[in-house]
Design an enzyme around this catalytic site. Structure first.
Site, PDB file in Angstrom:
ATOM      1  N   SER A 142       0.808  -1.220   0.000  1.00 41.71           N
ATOM      2  CA  SER A 142       0.000   0.000   0.000  1.00 41.71           C
ATOM      3  C   SER A 142       0.843   1.272   0.000  1.00 41.71           C
ATOM      4  O   SER A 142       1.657   1.483  -0.891  1.00 41.71           O
ATOM      5  CB  SER A 142      -0.923  -0.090   1.218  1.00 41.71           C
ATOM      6  OG  SER A 142      -1.765   1.002   1.329  1.00 41.71           O
ATOM      7  N   ASP A 157      -1.548   1.558  -3.694  1.00 44.02           N
ATOM      8  CA  ASP A 157      -2.353   0.489  -4.294  1.00 44.02           C
ATOM      9  C   ASP A 157      -3.780   0.955  -4.569  1.00 44.02           C
ATOM     10  O   ASP A 157      -4.665   0.143  -4.830  1.00 44.02           O
ATOM     11  CB  ASP A 157      -2.347  -0.766  -3.414  1.00 44.02           C
ATOM     12  CG  ASP A 157      -2.933  -0.520  -2.027  1.00 44.02           C
ATOM     13  OD1 ASP A 157      -3.008   0.654  -1.614  1.00 44.02           O
ATOM     14  OD2 ASP A 157      -3.323  -1.499  -1.364  1.00 44.02           O
ATOM     15  N   ASP A 197      -6.269   2.240  -2.814  1.00 46.85           N
ATOM     16  CA  ASP A 197      -7.466   2.049  -2.000  1.00 46.85           C
ATOM     17  C   ASP A 197      -7.699   3.232  -1.060  1.00 46.85           C
ATOM     18  O   ASP A 197      -8.575   3.179  -0.196  1.00 46.85           O
ATOM     19  CB  ASP A 197      -7.460   0.705  -1.236  1.00 46.85           C
ATOM     20  CG  ASP A 197      -6.323   0.586  -0.251  1.00 46.85           C
ATOM     21  OD1 ASP A 197      -5.467   1.495  -0.198  1.00 46.85           O
ATOM     22  OD2 ASP A 197      -6.275  -0.433   0.467  1.00 46.85           O
ATOM     23  N   GLU A 242     -12.088   6.209   6.707  1.00 47.82           N
ATOM     24  CA  GLU A 242     -11.020   6.619   7.604  1.00 47.82           C
ATOM     25  C   GLU A 242     -10.579   7.994   7.125  1.00 47.82           C
ATOM     26  O   GLU A 242     -10.667   8.290   5.923  1.00 47.82           O
ATOM     27  CB  GLU A 242      -9.846   5.642   7.530  1.00 47.82           C
ATOM     28  CG  GLU A 242     -10.202   4.253   8.014  1.00 47.82           C
ATOM     29  CD  GLU A 242      -8.992   3.318   8.048  1.00 47.82           C
ATOM     30  OE1 GLU A 242      -8.790   2.690   9.076  1.00 47.82           O
ATOM     31  OE2 GLU A 242      -8.268   3.205   7.042  1.00 47.82           O
ATOM     32  N   ARG A 244      -2.376   4.636  20.326  1.00 51.52           N
ATOM     33  CA  ARG A 244      -2.717   3.228  20.047  1.00 51.52           C
ATOM     34  C   ARG A 244      -1.537   2.557  19.341  1.00 51.52           C
ATOM     35  O   ARG A 244      -0.759   3.242  18.658  1.00 51.52           O
ATOM     36  CB  ARG A 244      -3.977   3.125  19.165  1.00 51.52           C
ATOM     37  CG  ARG A 244      -3.885   3.917  17.873  1.00 51.52           C
ATOM     38  CD  ARG A 244      -5.052   3.652  16.953  1.00 51.52           C
ATOM     39  NE  ARG A 244      -4.894   2.395  16.249  1.00 51.52           N
ATOM     40  CZ  ARG A 244      -4.194   2.251  15.125  1.00 51.52           C
ATOM     41  NH1 ARG A 244      -3.549   3.261  14.569  1.00 51.52           N
ATOM     42  NH2 ARG A 244      -4.105   1.083  14.553  1.00 51.52           N
ATOM     43  N   PRO A 245      -1.420   1.237  19.495  1.00 53.43           N
ATOM     44  CA  PRO A 245      -0.355   0.554  18.762  1.00 53.43           C
ATOM     45  C   PRO A 245      -0.746   0.424  17.299  1.00 53.43           C
ATOM     46  O   PRO A 245      -1.899   0.105  16.999  1.00 53.43           O
ATOM     47  CB  PRO A 245      -0.292  -0.829  19.425  1.00 53.43           C
ATOM     48  CG  PRO A 245      -1.630  -1.036  20.043  1.00 53.43           C
ATOM     49  CD  PRO A 245      -2.224   0.309  20.334  1.00 53.43           C
ATOM     50  N   SER A 246       0.185   0.696  16.391  1.00 56.87           N
ATOM     51  CA  SER A 246      -0.105   0.519  14.960  1.00 56.87           C
ATOM     52  C   SER A 246      -0.296  -0.967  14.667  1.00 56.87           C
ATOM     53  O   SER A 246       0.335  -1.815  15.285  1.00 56.87           O
ATOM     54  CB  SER A 246       1.064   1.069  14.144  1.00 56.87           C
ATOM     55  OG  SER A 246       1.035   0.515  12.849  1.00 56.87           O
ATOM     56  N   THR A 259       0.255  -1.958  11.524  1.00 55.07           N
ATOM     57  CA  THR A 259       1.056  -2.204  10.319  1.00 55.07           C
ATOM     58  C   THR A 259       2.531  -1.821  10.466  1.00 55.07           C
ATOM     59  O   THR A 259       3.335  -2.161   9.625  1.00 55.07           O
ATOM     60  CB  THR A 259       0.492  -1.407   9.126  1.00 55.07           C
ATOM     61  OG1 THR A 259       0.543  -0.024   9.452  1.00 55.07           O
ATOM     62  CG2 THR A 259      -0.925  -1.807   8.783  1.00 55.07           C
ATOM     63  N   ARG A 281       1.184   5.004  17.780  1.00 58.33           N
ATOM     64  CA  ARG A 281       0.788   6.263  17.135  1.00 58.33           C
ATOM     65  C   ARG A 281       0.153   7.202  18.160  1.00 58.33           C
ATOM     66  O   ARG A 281      -0.574   6.760  19.051  1.00 58.33           O
ATOM     67  CB  ARG A 281      -0.204   6.009  16.011  1.00 58.33           C
ATOM     68  CG  ARG A 281       0.366   5.208  14.860  1.00 58.33           C
ATOM     69  CD  ARG A 281      -0.507   5.364  13.621  1.00 58.33           C
ATOM     70  NE  ARG A 281      -0.230   4.314  12.646  1.00 58.33           N
ATOM     71  CZ  ARG A 281       0.799   4.316  11.813  1.00 58.33           C
ATOM     72  NH1 ARG A 281       1.671   5.304  11.834  1.00 58.33           N
ATOM     73  NH2 ARG A 281       0.978   3.328  10.954  1.00 58.33           N
TER      74      ARG A 281
HETATM   75  P1  NG1 Z   1      -2.076   1.411  11.523  1.00 63.80           P
HETATM   76  O1  NG1 Z   1      -0.639   1.199  11.169  1.00 63.80           O
HETATM   77  O2  NG1 Z   1      -2.699   0.308  12.332  1.00 63.80           O
HETATM   78  O3  NG1 Z   1      -2.303   2.767  12.106  1.00 63.80           O
HETATM   79  C1  NG1 Z   1      -2.715   2.150   9.021  1.00 63.80           C
HETATM   80  C2  NG1 Z   1      -3.765   3.238   9.009  1.00 63.80           C
HETATM   81  C3  NG1 Z   1      -5.126   2.571   9.047  1.00 63.80           C
HETATM   82  C4  NG1 Z   1      -5.300   1.581   7.900  1.00 63.80           C
HETATM   83  C5  NG1 Z   1      -4.121   0.608   7.890  1.00 63.80           C
HETATM   84  C6  NG1 Z   1      -4.141  -0.331   6.712  1.00 63.80           C
HETATM   85  C7  NG1 Z   1      -3.581   5.459  10.005  1.00 63.80           C
HETATM   86  C8  NG1 Z   1      -3.397   6.245  11.264  1.00 63.80           C
HETATM   87  N1  NG1 Z   1      -3.628   4.124  10.159  1.00 63.80           N
HETATM   88  O4  NG1 Z   1      -2.907   1.363  10.170  1.00 63.80           O
HETATM   89  O5  NG1 Z   1      -6.120   3.551   9.020  1.00 63.80           O
HETATM   90  O6  NG1 Z   1      -5.458   2.265   6.680  1.00 63.80           O
HETATM   91  O7  NG1 Z   1      -2.865   1.315   7.898  1.00 63.80           O
HETATM   92  O8  NG1 Z   1      -3.596   0.162   5.570  1.00 63.80           O
HETATM   93  O9  NG1 Z   1      -3.681   6.042   8.925  1.00 63.80           O
HETATM   94 ZN    ZN Z   2      -3.556   1.262   0.282  1.00 65.80          ZN
END
Ligand code: NG1
Ligand code: ZN
Length: 559
Positions: A67, A287, A289, A388, A519-521, A523, A528
């Site tokens: 992505s 990508d 989306d 989002e 919150r924990p990410s 990805t 964050r």
């Molecule tokens: P994480 O890394 O969990 O914050 C990010 C985006 C999500 C979502 C995912 C999947 C932010 C703050 N977080 O997740 O909204 O899009 O990637 O791609 O943008």
């Molecule tokens: Zn994407």
């Protein structure tokens, strides 16, 4: 599992050793890591996809993409039979498969799992998996690994759909399982014909535009979205789309370009400059989306006015609410549909957008971050709109509403003038075909934004004025273990480590209109921090102070 199957799995898996000392986890966006770490994981996801296809008796998708992340990363995720994300119930199996240390362990795991799930591996049952990838250079080797994984299950076949946007692959999986034609051409035709239908229904008094309004300039993040948008653009009549930063232009994917950069940094992406000031501009992610719009500020400040996912949601909600009111106006009971409209956001939604939506009288729901949560919530409504702030979202229509709209529009006799209610029904049906029902899709989202702006006779400036965003700031902190942060209430409150939430509250309380959460990410290996306040400076200071708190409670040096 028969001997043929066993030896096929043992032989093929011996070519893909999992990386040493790395524990992978199927997060909100599947597996993501540096591409060099992924061949074994992608191979194993291929196996998982074949098993999922056997279990469900449906076509399954595997998408290879990271992505908006940097070009050296890659990732892999599954599209379930309805085109949505992999059922959460299978995620632990995905984790176990990815981390199995040897071919023997892998075999054992598969054996146990198929027995538990009652999956027939008799060599007679058929499985089919569609593969897609984005433009990352590591994509073709990883696609090959996925192919090997799928074909190591007897009876499973692969269809390589080539380079695609993530939403295209999800759309194709969904279409195949509905028995609808599912090629890229079919996708383009569905989008362009439903757009045309909406264009034909634009009230005539609003269909006059100057040249500026007719054109949208799109930043393709140097990825796959730009190429596909050019293909789609050739089928459109009225709308002019100028694509920049397409993968074939030679720029680096997601580097100083794309929806994530534009939304997080609020800066002009490469390829855009002061000459674009005031134009209607949009940005896709790697990508395609995610979709955000932006306006380049005059003079060469490099700053932009961001029109983010929350504003796209608000625009869609306004339009749909208007159509629903036409639909039920002056209609007898027989012709009314008690349509439940709901919107879904996450804690990242700007507070001003939530207030605006509530003022419209809409039901606003919150879920944790992650498309699967938003999607699931939105599916509870007749029309569920989710976005989002980063621009990932779509509009879901219930099957029963679609059936009702189809019946309602069939009654429209040709030649006679359609009533306002009939036009509204036609519009809603066209929206349900235009906007991707499987996942958020920047291409279909862009077409819907464009046609709604035309319908309203609005410039991007008028749209941007719907409400004023509260200034916000996002930061990330590297910590010893991000999973030590446990949250509740759609991630707005930290419940562990103890004391952190109280410290955040004390800090936030110092700022007018302050709001902050951590919150924990899912990805990246970070925590964050998001902060909102009445001025940009205050939002920045609040985010910085809370970052320090997170560091004190969980920093790399804490145990
Ligand atoms: P994480 O890394 O969990 O914050 C990010 C985006 C999500 C979502 C995912 C999947 C932010 C703050 N977080 O997740 O909204 O899009 O990637 O791609 O943008
Ligand atoms: Zn994407």
């Amino acid at each position: 599992m028969n001997e043929e199957q066993k030896s096929l799995l043992l032989n093929s898996s011996s070519c893909f050793s999992p990386p040493q000392g790395v524990k992978l986890s199927y997060g909100t966006a599947g597996f993501r890591a540096d591409a060099s770490l992924l061949p074994s994981t992608v191979y194993r996801v291929g196996i998982l996809a074949a098993l999922r296809s056997l279990k469900t008796g449906s076509v399954i998708g595997v998408m290879i993409t990271a992505s908006h992340n940097k070009v050296s990363d890659n990732g892999v995720k599954i599209a379930d039979p309805n085109g949505g994300m992999l059922s959460q119930h299978w995620e632990p199996f995905a984790d176990a498969l990815a981390n199995a240390p040897s071919p023997q362990h892998l075999l054992l795991l598969i054996n146990e799992f198929v027995a538990k799930e009652g999956i027939l591996m008799d060599g007679v049952s058929q499985a089919e998996v569609l593969l897609g990838r984005d433009t990352r250079p590591s994509g073709s080797a990883l696609l090959e690994a996925a192919r090997q994984g799928v074909t190591s299950i007897v009876g499973a076949v692969v269809k390589d759909m080539g380079i695609l946007t993530t939403p295209q692959l999800h759309w194709m999986v969904r279409a195949r399982n509905k028995g609808i034609k599912a090629s890229e051409q079919d996708y383009f035709e569905q989008l362009s014909s439903s757009l045309r239908c909406l264009e034909d229904l634009i009230p005539t008094e609003k269909s006059k535009f100057d040249e500026l309004i007719d054109k949208v300039v799109v930043d393709g993040s140097n990825g796959v979205g730009g190429v596909k948008l050019k293909g789609l653009g050739r089928l459109l009549n009225a709308l002019v789309i100028e694509v920049r930063n397409s993968s074939e232009d030679g720029g680096v994917l997601n580097d100083g370009v794309g929806a994530d950069y534009v939304q997080k940094e609020k800066l002009v992406p490469h390829g855009f400059g002061s000459e674009d000031a005031g134009m209607r501009c949009a940005s896709l992610d790697g990508d395609a989306d995610r979709l955000v719009y932006f306006i380049v500020q005059p003079e060469s400040s490099g700053r932009i006015d961001l029109v983010d996912g929350d504003k796209i949601l608000s625009l869609f909600a306004l339009f749909i609410r208007e159509q629903l009111s036409f639909l039920n106006e002056n209609e007898g009971l027989k012709n009314c549909y008690p349509c439940r409209l709901g919107v879904v956001q996450t804690a990242y939604a700007n507070g001003a957008s939530t207030n605006y939506l509530k003022q419209l009288g809409l039901e606003v729901n919150f879920t944790p971050t992650g498309v699967k949560y938003l999607h699931e919530k939105a599916a509870e409504f007749d029309i569920g709109i989710y976005f989002e702030a980063n621009g990932h979202g779509t509009v879901l229509f219930s099957e029963s509403l679609i059936e009702w709209l189809e019946a309602r529009t069939k009654e429209i006799s040709s030649g006679s003038k359609a009533s306002e209610a009939e036009k509204a029904a036609l519009r809603l049906l066209a929206v349900s075909k235009l906007i991707n029902q499987a996942v958020g899709d920047a291409l279909s989202g862009l077409l819907l934004v464009e046609v709604i702006l035309q319908h309203m006779g609005w410039s991007i400036h008028r749209w941007n004025e719907l409400y004023h965003d509260l200034p916000s700031r996002q930061l990330k902190v590297k910590v010893a273990d991000r999973n030590a942060v446990i949250t509740a209430n759609a991630e707005t409150v930290v419940v562990s480590p103890p004391g952190l939430q109280e410290a955040i509250n004390a800090e936030t309380g110092k700022y007018p209109q302050g709001r902050c959460f951590v919150r924990p990410s899912g990805t990246e290996d970070v925590v964050r921090v998001y902060a909102e306040a009445s001025t940009q400076e205050a939002a920045g200071t609040l985010a910085n102070s809370v970052t320090k708190l997170v560091d004190q409670f969980l920093g790399l040096n804490s145990s």
